[in-house]
Design an enzyme around this catalytic site. Structure first.
Site, short mmCIF file in Angstrom:
data_model
loop_
_atom_site.label_atom_id
_atom_site.label_comp_id
_atom_site.label_asym_id
_atom_site.label_seq_id
_atom_site.Cartn_x
_atom_site.Cartn_y
_atom_site.Cartn_z
N LYS A 41 0.85 -1.19 0.00
CA LYS A 41 0.00 0.00 0.00
C LYS A 41 0.89 1.24 0.00
O LYS A 41 1.44 1.63 1.03
CB LYS A 41 -0.90 0.05 1.22
N GLY B 271 2.38 4.86 13.10
CA GLY B 271 3.14 3.62 13.28
C GLY B 271 2.81 2.93 14.59
O GLY B 271 2.62 1.71 14.63
N GLU C 175 9.63 2.05 10.84
CA GLU C 175 10.62 3.11 10.60
C GLU C 175 9.85 4.42 10.67
O GLU C 175 9.02 4.70 9.80
CB GLU C 175 11.27 2.95 9.23
N CYS D 173 13.16 11.67 6.51
CA CYS D 173 13.18 11.23 7.91
C CYS D 173 14.53 11.52 8.53
O CYS D 173 14.64 11.70 9.73
CB CYS D 173 12.87 9.74 7.99
N GLU E 138 9.00 16.67 15.48
CA GLU E 138 9.30 16.59 14.04
C GLU E 138 8.38 17.55 13.28
O GLU E 138 7.16 17.48 13.40
CB GLU E 138 9.07 15.16 13.55
P1 NAD Z 1 1.97 8.74 7.61
O1 NAD Z 1 2.19 8.03 8.91
O2 NAD Z 1 0.89 9.74 7.53
O3 NAD Z 1 1.68 7.67 6.47
C1 NAD Z 1 2.52 6.57 6.20
C2 NAD Z 1 1.70 5.49 5.51
O4 NAD Z 1 0.71 5.01 6.41
C3 NAD Z 1 0.96 5.96 4.27
O5 NAD Z 1 0.91 4.92 3.32
C4 NAD Z 1 -0.42 6.23 4.80
O6 NAD Z 1 -1.42 6.16 3.80
C5 NAD Z 1 -0.56 5.13 5.82
N1 NAD Z 1 -1.53 5.40 6.87
C6 NAD Z 1 -2.01 6.60 7.29
N2 NAD Z 1 -2.91 6.43 8.28
C7 NAD Z 1 -2.98 5.10 8.52
C8 NAD Z 1 -3.69 4.30 9.43
N3 NAD Z 1 -4.53 4.82 10.32
N4 NAD Z 1 -3.50 2.96 9.39
C9 NAD Z 1 -2.63 2.42 8.53
N5 NAD Z 1 -1.92 3.12 7.62
C10 NAD Z 1 -2.09 4.45 7.62
O7 NAD Z 1 3.39 9.34 7.21
P2 NAD Z 1 3.75 10.22 5.93
O8 NAD Z 1 3.21 11.58 6.13
O9 NAD Z 1 3.37 9.47 4.69
O10 NAD Z 1 5.34 10.23 5.99
C11 NAD Z 1 6.05 11.12 6.76
C12 NAD Z 1 6.58 10.44 8.00
O11 NAD Z 1 7.35 9.28 7.65
C13 NAD Z 1 7.53 11.30 8.79
O12 NAD Z 1 7.25 11.19 10.16
C14 NAD Z 1 8.88 10.71 8.48
O13 NAD Z 1 9.87 10.94 9.46
C15 NAD Z 1 8.57 9.27 8.35
N6 NAD Z 1 9.59 8.55 7.60
C16 NAD Z 1 10.43 7.72 8.27
C17 NAD Z 1 11.43 7.05 7.59
C18 NAD Z 1 12.36 6.11 8.32
O14 NAD Z 1 12.95 5.26 7.66
N7 NAD Z 1 12.53 6.22 9.62
C19 NAD Z 1 11.58 7.24 6.22
C20 NAD Z 1 10.71 8.12 5.56
C21 NAD Z 1 9.71 8.76 6.25
#
Ligand code: NAD
Length: 500
Positions: free
Chosen positions: A174, A232, A249, A283, A384
């Site tokens: 997804k 997460g 992550e 990130c 963040e």
């Molecule tokens: P997000 O948590 O909003 O979304 C991540 C994924 O989860 C997306 O596919 C989203 O559609 C899905 N999602 C959203 N709500 C959900 C739910 N209730 N249940 C299940 N899945 C759901 O994050 P984002 O805005 O897409 O990404 C930014 C974040 O990702 C930042 O916090 C960044 O630090 C982090 N990030 C971490 C790493 C790492 O390796 N540590 C790498 C890249 C990004």
């Protein structure tokens, strides 16, 4: 606008069962890129069923053969690098040079994991009884789900799917709902490379509905999630109720430490690249500078001058250095944090405004912003922001710098600029992040090393390198007794000398 982007389930490109769609938007121009299948729980169900069915044969295909398919993926990614990079800049907004880097990371990972098809090492160890042999081998798990963010829309799916597939699992993927077309294009390459039907499925749609259906599905054994700490942790709790293995992550609040003896010009280059590259939406992006008092005035002066000169705009233009934020919500979050910073008493040196760059005043742009006089406990130094906002914190000693670095809820990446080898080694020993750089910014990981962080950045798992295989395999310990009689471990060991 292009045609409807569909799910890929069981080797077929199909609409969402509901027939609903949503739009993917170019964050620099606000134009619609394509309508996207808006999936729900019934689409997840179909994808998991297809993956479960395909697992029966995929797990039995010898791993070197699975690796050969990944080599073909690497080849196709290489041929399509420019095409994918252009789409990446359109759908996600990062500037074209960085978009090419995003695709290159997937190419590197495909070659690396293709090679794992001939490694996937287990180990043997001596056993305590005669005429007996022991070994530990990696076993595939079954259906695994991958949930990814929008900020590395090709690289992050590659970090997850390639180790999962080479290890013999089948996948339900997804992608983020801000970059769904890239998710579909990524899977298309696997289909063209000859991945059997049902082995790699993509379900497009909103996080809540699709993500929850994945977390709840009894046949999904592993979830590999990259995204915000908040989502997460929710996912982790939900999946724990079903006993699933989860790799997380999550967020970061990464810092660069600049000591008085640092190479100033080098530190300035690295800070600009780490803080404002990808518009601060990595990130591993640097959002804190922890600077020793002696070098601070010169560093601050140079940073302000250089930050003001950064060119914002649509990243398809190779001269543009900073693209837009991913969407209006993200831009509003940045604007809110800037107000919070001002309210906390930090001094804004430059930026702090929504930027009217881009195409004719459209696009989700925000000026690169620098705050000075930031205290380590302020919210802008702790939380963040995920945008182009950088906080400068002054310290007197290395010990203080390390303490400030470590004293946040995240632990992904950190860096120190110093010409003193002793200080560098102290930092390596004492910084408590999953990644540490010496005389380099906080970004720039390579795929052959473990990637991930401590504390709120994750749950102890790592991506990339051979460590990635730990998420997608179970260990199976095998004992082969060729003595022809019952030998009891821990009990019959005393008689060995006489028996041997
Ligand atoms: P997000 O948590 O909003 O979304 C991540 C994924 O989860 C997306 O596919 C989203 O559609 C899905 N999602 C959203 N709500 C959900 C739910 N209730 N249940 C299940 N899945 C759901 O994050 P984002 O805005 O897409 O990404 C930014 C974040 O990702 C930042 O916090 C960044 O630090 C982090 N990030 C971490 C790493 C790492 O390796 N540590 C790498 C890249 C990004």
């Amino acid at each position: 606008m292009s045609d409807l982007v569909r799910n890929y389930i069981g080797g077929q490109w199909v609409e969402a069962r509901s027939g609903e769609t949503f739009d993917s938007i170019n964050p620099a121009t606000e134009e619609v890129i394509a309508p996207i299948a808006k999936s729900g729980a019934e689409d997840v169900q179909a994808a998991v069923e297809a993956a479960k069915h395909a697992y029966k044969n995929w797990r039995l295909l010898p791993a070197p053969r699975r690796g050969e398919i990944l080599f073909r993926v690497a080849q196709l990614l290489t041929e399509r690098k420019e095409q994918l990079a252009q789409l990446l800049t359109m759908e996600m907004g990062k500037v074209i040079a960085e978009a090419r880097g995003d695709v290159q990371e997937a190419i590197d990972m495909a070659f690396f994991m293709g090679g794992e098809g001939r490694r996937l090492h287990g180990y043997t160890a001596p056993v305590e009884l005669p005429n007996k042999f022991g070994m530990a081998i990696r076993d595939s798990v079954g259906v695994v789900a991958l949930i990814t963010p929008w900020n590395f829309p090709i690289a992050i799916p590659s970090w997850k799917s390639l180790p999962a597939l080479v290890a013999g699992n089948t996948v339900v993927f997804k992608p983020a709902s801000d970059t769904p077309k890239l998710g579909a294009e990524f899977v298309r390459i696997f289909a063209e490379a000859g991945i059997p039907d049902g082995v790699f499925n993509v379900v497009l749609g909103p996080g809540g509905t699709v993500g929850n259906a994945i977390a709840d599905h009894p046949d999904v054994r592993v979830i590999s999630f990259t995204g915000s700490t908040e989502v997460g942790y929710e996912m982790y709790a939900r999946a724990a109720k079903k006993g699933k293995k989860v790799s997380l992550e999550l967020g970061g609040k990464n810092a660069i430490i600049v000591m008085d003896d640092a190479n100033l010009d080098l530190a300035v280059e690295a800070i600009l690249w780490s803080a404002f590259g990808t518009t601060g939406q990595r990130c591993t992006a640097t959002s804190r500078i922890i600077v020793q008092n002696g070098i601070r005035p010169k560093l601050v002066e140079a940073l302000v001058e250089r930050a003001k000169a950064l060119k914002l705009g649509y990243g398809i233009d190779p001269d543009v250095q900073v693209g837009p934020l991913i969407n209006e919500r993200a831009r509003q979050t940045v604007a809110e944090y800037v107000e919070i910073g001002k309210g906390e008493g930090a001094r804004m040196l430059t930026g702090g405004e929504i930027a009217g760059h881009g195409c004719g005043g459209v696009g989700y742009f925000y000026q690169p912003t620098l705050f000075d006089n930031v205290r380590a406990d302020m919210r802008i130094a702790q939380e963040e922001i995920f945008g182009p906002v950088l906080s400068i914190i002054e310290v007197k000693t290395l010990e203080e710098a390390v303490e400030v670095n470590n004293n946040v809820k995240y632990g992904l990446s950190s860096s120190i600029f110093t010409e003193n080898v002793n200080a560098a080694f102290h930092a390596i020993r004492d910084l408590t992040t999953g990644i540490v750089y010496i005389n380099h910014g906080t970004i720039g990981a390579e795929i052959q090393f473990p990637f991930g962080g401590t504390r709120g950045t994750g749950n102890g798992m790592r991506e990339a390198g051979q460590t990635a295989l730990d998420t997608f395999t179970e260990w199976k310990s095998v004992y082969i007794d060729y003595s022809g009689r019952l030998q009891r471990a821990q009990i019959d060991t005393d008689s060995i000398l006489g028996d041997a």
